[in-house]
Design an enzyme around this catalytic site. Structure first.
Site, mmCIF file in Angstrom:
data_model
loop_
_atom_site.group_PDB
_atom_site.id
_atom_site.type_symbol
_atom_site.label_atom_id
_atom_site.label_comp_id
_atom_site.label_asym_id
_atom_site.label_seq_id
_atom_site.Cartn_x
_atom_site.Cartn_y
_atom_site.Cartn_z
ATOM 1 C CD GLU A 69 -2.799 1.335 2.346
ATOM 2 O OE1 GLU A 69 -2.808 0.476 3.249
ATOM 3 O OE2 GLU A 69 -3.645 2.231 2.255
ATOM 4 C CG ASP A 89 -3.600 -2.587 4.053
ATOM 5 O OD1 ASP A 89 -2.848 -1.797 4.657
ATOM 6 O OD2 ASP A 89 -4.786 -2.325 3.799
ATOM 7 C CB ILE A 91 -1.646 -0.215 9.430
ATOM 8 C CG1 ILE A 91 -0.299 -0.431 10.123
ATOM 9 C CG2 ILE A 91 -2.739 0.110 10.439
ATOM 10 C CD1 ILE A 91 0.122 0.704 11.057
ATOM 11 C CG ASP A 92 -7.523 -2.876 6.135
ATOM 12 O OD1 ASP A 92 -7.623 -1.916 5.355
ATOM 13 O OD2 ASP A 92 -8.490 -3.560 6.498
ATOM 14 C CB THR A 94 -4.569 3.889 8.270
ATOM 15 O OG1 THR A 94 -3.827 2.855 7.629
ATOM 16 C CG2 THR A 94 -3.613 4.955 8.763
ATOM 17 C CG ASP A 219 -7.973 -2.474 1.242
ATOM 18 O OD1 ASP A 219 -7.345 -2.395 2.309
ATOM 19 O OD2 ASP A 219 -8.160 -1.492 0.489
HETATM 20 C C1 IPD Z 1 -8.880 1.234 4.041
HETATM 21 C C2 IPD Z 1 -9.843 0.670 5.050
HETATM 22 C C3 IPD Z 1 -11.197 1.332 4.872
HETATM 23 C C4 IPD Z 1 -11.732 1.162 3.459
HETATM 24 C C5 IPD Z 1 -10.702 1.642 2.440
HETATM 25 C C6 IPD Z 1 -9.388 0.912 2.668
HETATM 26 P P1 IPD Z 1 -6.376 1.475 4.920
HETATM 27 O O1 IPD Z 1 -7.599 0.678 4.177
HETATM 28 O O2 IPD Z 1 -9.968 -0.702 4.921
HETATM 29 O O3 IPD Z 1 -12.115 0.793 5.763
HETATM 30 O O4 IPD Z 1 -12.886 1.923 3.298
HETATM 31 O O5 IPD Z 1 -11.187 1.410 1.123
HETATM 32 O O6 IPD Z 1 -8.451 1.313 1.675
HETATM 33 O O7 IPD Z 1 -6.138 2.735 4.146
HETATM 34 O O8 IPD Z 1 -6.810 1.732 6.313
HETATM 35 O O9 IPD Z 1 -5.266 0.488 4.804
#
Ligand code: IPD
Length: 276
Positions: A69, A89, A91-92, A94, A219
């Site tokens: 990411e 990813d 930290i999903d 964030t 994701d």
């Molecule tokens: C995001 C989260 C968020 C979702 C976004 C993702 P990130 O990932 O999962 O809930 O709505 O589409 O990109 O930026 O926290 O790694």
């Protein structure tokens, strides 16, 4: 057929180590900045954890490719080739991490010849570890996962995520989609702030369907293997096969519920991961 079980073992060890870094970073002051939109957040910890994961994997597998990411946000081409490729990813969730809201995960997927082979997702707050390898089942802390077999949408719990765009036109479509799914009626719609963990809830049978426009390949990659190995469906929002780079997905325990969700959705165009 090549045996990728050693890659799963390695991914689990790295996800656990990365999770420890996240657990300690969440207690510290965070340096937060934004990327594509003011709500698309990134912290020092995202960079640190991605660097840890990629450098450890690269040492072990120097010929493999990497899609991460934060590397992609920094301009590294996001291209899935036939080479064995890790999709990360760090930290999903964030935004959740920034607020210490307890829905944050490390996600590591792996594809070979563009086929998703394995996925590891570690829930950093409660220590839940989701793992799957193609053809070998999906597990949560070692216990086999099974999706919900519910076919009746009026008994379904649906999950979604908002995505980073907040302009009025996008929000109207987002809310319109949610309204259709609420008024089916379904049991409810939930947003937890982490697409990977939401997708893990489909794998565990805690919810019947997930849909989103605006998520990224990192994701979906690991979660898609976990859901499929738990018996579920991960498809495009048009009803066709999943396109990992398309920034859209529908996942469900049964094909009937997936098809119902597909029919309700008005699309939101987020472009593609491999064209940015
Ligand atoms: C995001 C989260 C968020 C979702 C976004 C993702 P990130 O990932 O999962 O809930 O709505 O589409 O990109 O930026 O926290 O790694």
């Amino acid at each position: 057929m090549e045996d990728w079980s050693h890659c799963l073992d390695v991914a689990v060890q790295i996800a656990l180590r990365a999770g420890q870094v996240v657990q300690s970073a969440v207690k510290q002051e965070k340096q937060v900045s934004s990327k594509s939109t003011p709500t698309d957040l990134v912290t020092e910890a995202d960079h640190q954890v991605e660097e840890l994961i990629i450098s450890t994997l690269r040492e072990k597998y120097p010929s493999h490719g990497f899609i991460g990411e934060e590397s992609s946000a920094a301009g590294v081409t996001c291209e899935l080739t036939d080479d064995p490729t890790w999709i990360i990813d760090p930290i999903d969730g964030t935004c959740n991490f920034v607020h210490s809201f307890p829905m944050v995960a490390v996600s590591i997927g792996f594809a070979v010849r563009k086929e998703l082979e394995l996925g590891v997702i570690y829930h950093c707050f409660d220590g839940t570890l989701y793992t799957a390898r193609k053809g070998h089942g999906a597990f949560c802390n070692g216990v086999r996962l099974q999706v919900s077999k519910e076919k009746d949408v009026s008994k379904a719990l649906i999950l979604t995520e908002i995505g980073a765009k907040r302009d009025p036109a996008t929000l109207d479509i987002f809310l319109g989609n949610m309204k259709k799914l609420l008024s089916a009626p379904t049991h409810g719609v939930r947003i937890i702030g982490s697409s990977t963990l939401a997708l893990c809830h489909i794998a565990s049978g805690a919810a019947e369907a997930y849909y989103q426009y605006g998520l990224h390949c990192w994701d979906i990659a690991a979660a898609a293997v976990i859901i499929r190995e738990a018996g579920g469906y991960v498809i495009d929002t048009t009803g066709g096969p999943l396109d990992l780079m398309s920034r859209r997905v529908v996942a469900a325990g049964t094909r009937q519920i997936a098809d119902y969700v597909v029919k309700q959705l008005q699309p939101i165009n987020y472009g593609r991961d491999d064209l940015t």
